[in-house]
Design a protein around this motif. Structure first.
Motif, PDB file in Angstrom:
ATOM      1  N   GLU A 186       0.826  -1.199   0.000  1.00 36.87           N
ATOM      2  CA  GLU A 186       0.000   0.000   0.000  1.00 36.87           C
ATOM      3  C   GLU A 186       0.872   1.266   0.000  1.00 36.87           C
ATOM      4  N   TRP A 187       2.097   1.172   0.529  1.00 37.72           N
ATOM      5  CA  TRP A 187       3.030   2.301   0.430  1.00 37.72           C
ATOM      6  C   TRP A 187       3.428   2.522  -1.030  1.00 37.72           C
ATOM      7  N   LEU A 188       3.713   1.411  -1.724  1.00 35.78           N
ATOM      8  CA  LEU A 188       4.075   1.517  -3.139  1.00 35.78           C
ATOM      9  C   LEU A 188       2.932   2.134  -3.943  1.00 35.78           C
ATOM     10  N   ASP A 189       1.724   1.656  -3.676  1.00 31.24           N
ATOM     11  CA  ASP A 189       0.559   2.169  -4.410  1.00 31.24           C
ATOM     12  C   ASP A 189       0.382   3.664  -4.157  1.00 31.24           C
ATOM     13  N   ALA A 190       0.504   4.074  -2.900  1.00 35.63           N
ATOM     14  CA  ALA A 190       0.301   5.486  -2.559  1.00 35.63           C
ATOM     15  C   ALA A 190       1.358   6.372  -3.214  1.00 35.63           C
ATOM     16  N   ALA A 191       2.569   5.817  -3.426  1.00 30.75           N
ATOM     17  CA  ALA A 191       3.651   6.586  -4.045  1.00 30.75           C
ATOM     18  C   ALA A 191       3.652   6.472  -5.562  1.00 30.75           C
ATOM     19  N   GLY A 192       2.721   5.686  -6.112  1.00 28.09           N
ATOM     20  CA  GLY A 192       2.660   5.520  -7.559  1.00 28.09           C
ATOM     21  C   GLY A 192       3.771   4.648  -8.117  1.00 28.09           C
ATOM     22  N   VAL A 193       4.280   3.738  -7.301  1.00 23.48           N
ATOM     23  CA  VAL A 193       5.355   2.840  -7.727  1.00 23.48           C
ATOM     24  C   VAL A 193       4.743   1.484  -8.064  1.00 23.48           C
ATOM     25  N   ASP A 194       4.923   1.037  -9.293  1.00 26.74           N
ATOM     26  CA  ASP A 194       4.425  -0.264  -9.714  1.00 26.74           C
ATOM     27  C   ASP A 194       5.367  -1.352  -9.196  1.00 26.74           C
ATOM     28  N   ALA A 195       4.831  -2.283  -8.424  1.00 28.41           N
ATOM     29  CA  ALA A 195       5.670  -3.303  -7.778  1.00 28.41           C
ATOM     30  C   ALA A 195       6.423  -4.147  -8.792  1.00 28.41           C
ATOM     31  N   GLU A 196       5.741  -4.579  -9.845  1.00 24.96           N
ATOM     32  CA  GLU A 196       6.398  -5.450 -10.818  1.00 24.96           C
ATOM     33  C   GLU A 196       7.489  -4.701 -11.591  1.00 24.96           C
ATOM     34  N   ALA A 197       7.234  -3.450 -11.906  1.00 26.10           N
ATOM     35  CA  ALA A 197       8.245  -2.652 -12.600  1.00 26.10           C
ATOM     36  C   ALA A 197       9.462  -2.433 -11.697  1.00 26.10           C
ATOM     37  N   PHE A 198       9.217  -2.231 -10.415  1.00 28.74           N
ATOM     38  CA  PHE A 198      10.330  -2.045  -9.479  1.00 28.74           C
ATOM     39  C   PHE A 198      11.171  -3.309  -9.373  1.00 28.74           C
ATOM     40  N   LEU A 199      10.524  -4.465  -9.309  1.00 25.18           N
ATOM     41  CA  LEU A 199      11.260  -5.724  -9.225  1.00 25.18           C
ATOM     42  C   LEU A 199      12.056  -5.985 -10.508  1.00 25.18           C
TER      43      LEU A 199
END
Length: 345
Positions: A186-199
């Protein structure tokens, strides 16, 4: 003066000591301040837990490793450990200290969550994971100290969660490159960071730095709370526990000095720093003995660690068998490991 350990038991302890010396410099440094009556069983406990963690963490297919650990724990609690130094030493610890089975079971549950690539939506869920893989060890350490007081156990569990959050903050980049994600989604979502793209391409950004900062802030809060529990521990163990607190918090300090970048930089602490923290812990332990106990000692345990506090404080013999939740995870792992045509219902 206690009788010397049998040759075979001493050889097992030597193996555990060497495993920790090479595998966990921070714990090895802190353990030097523990009295031998606690240090040796602590090294045996930590060697088993560390080797268990490595057995799961360092293989691509984690399911079989978790299932093997399940069997090893069953054998250790049955008094028939696997023929390996760490297992034999851990079985002696179980017998000598009446170790509640729920504590290493909680550790294995956390490792099983790793094997299923579980992610954590909230900080509370991440604390729940940290309770299993770190606070369970803290509660077991209390058992080795013959401490079953619920308040002391709650503060030990605070320390365990703080240490694990520090580890997670330090390893954000390393974990991402291995396909693992522990930052709350939910921190990633709130910051607009896509989890799969980050990985797929872990990059240091202000948004990631902010999340690392939040993890370390929570860890610092819990480090401070944990100090109140030191006064409830035997005098001889206080320097070692305070040393662990300062050494791991020192890792957090290194991350802060790097601008909260744990993607391109891995936080490290020097031997000189560790020696300084050992000295600080020794002085602080003396002050703890002189000062009145803090009211924070009696603070309510974190909701996520309450089950560990209850299990360690309960004087009744440990129950046998696995929890329903963990049995379900084992079944999931076993089904995943079998060929498709051999899967059960």
């Amino acid at each position: 003066m206690s009788a010397p350990a049998p040759a075979s038991a001493q050889a097992d302890m030597d193996h555990c000591r060497e495993a920790i010396r090479t595998g966990s410099l921070s714990f090895h440094a802190a353990s030097r301040l523990l009295p031998r009556s606690v240090r040796d069983p602590a090294l045996a406990l930590y060697a088993f837990c560390r080797l268990a963690d490595d057995a799961v963490d360092e293989v691509a297919d984690k399911g079989p490793a978790v299932l093997e650990l399940r069997d090893r724990l069953d054998l250790a609690f049955a008094g028939r450990p696997k023929d390996a130094p760490a297992d034999r030493a851990f079985a002696r610890v179980i017998e000598a200290f009446d170790m509640p089975r729920a504590l290493p079971e909680a550790l294995l549950e956390g490792l099983a969550w790793d094997a299923t690539d579980r992610r954590y939506a909230t900080l509370s869920e991440l604390r729940g994971y940290s309770a299993r893989v770190a606070s369970a060890v803290g509660a077991m350490m209390c058992v080795l100290m013959r401490v079953r007081d619920a308040d002391a156990l709650a503060r030990a569990c605070d320390l365990g969660v703080a240490m694990q959050l520090t580890n997670i903050a330090r390893d954000v980049g390393e974990d991402a490159r291995a396909g693992r994600l522990y930052l709350p989604t939910e921190w990633l979502d709130a910051a607009g960071v896509d989890a799969e793209a980050f990985l797929a391409n872990p990059c240091f950004t202000p948004e990631i730095a902010g999340m690392v900062r939040r993890l370390l802030a929570e860890a610092r809060r819990l480090y401070d709370r944990s100090e109140a529990g030191v006064a409830a521990l035997p005098v001889a163990v206080r320097p070692g526990i305070l040393a662990a607190r300062h050494i791991y918090d020192g890792i957090g300090g290194s991350i802060r000095r790097a601008g909260h970048d744990s993607i391109t930089v891995r936080a490290r602490t020097s031997k000189a720093q560790k020696l300084g923290w050992l000295a600080q812990a020794t002085v602080q332990a003396g002050l703890v003995t002189l000062l009145p106990r803090s009211a924070i000692l009696h603070a309510k345990p974190l909701d996520e660690v309450a089950f560990l506090v209850h299990a360690a404080a309960d004087p009744r013999p440990a129950r046998g068998g696995w929890s329903e939740e963990l049995t379900a995870v084992f079944a999931q792992l076993a089904a995943h490991d079998r060929p498709d045509g051999a899967r059960g219902t």
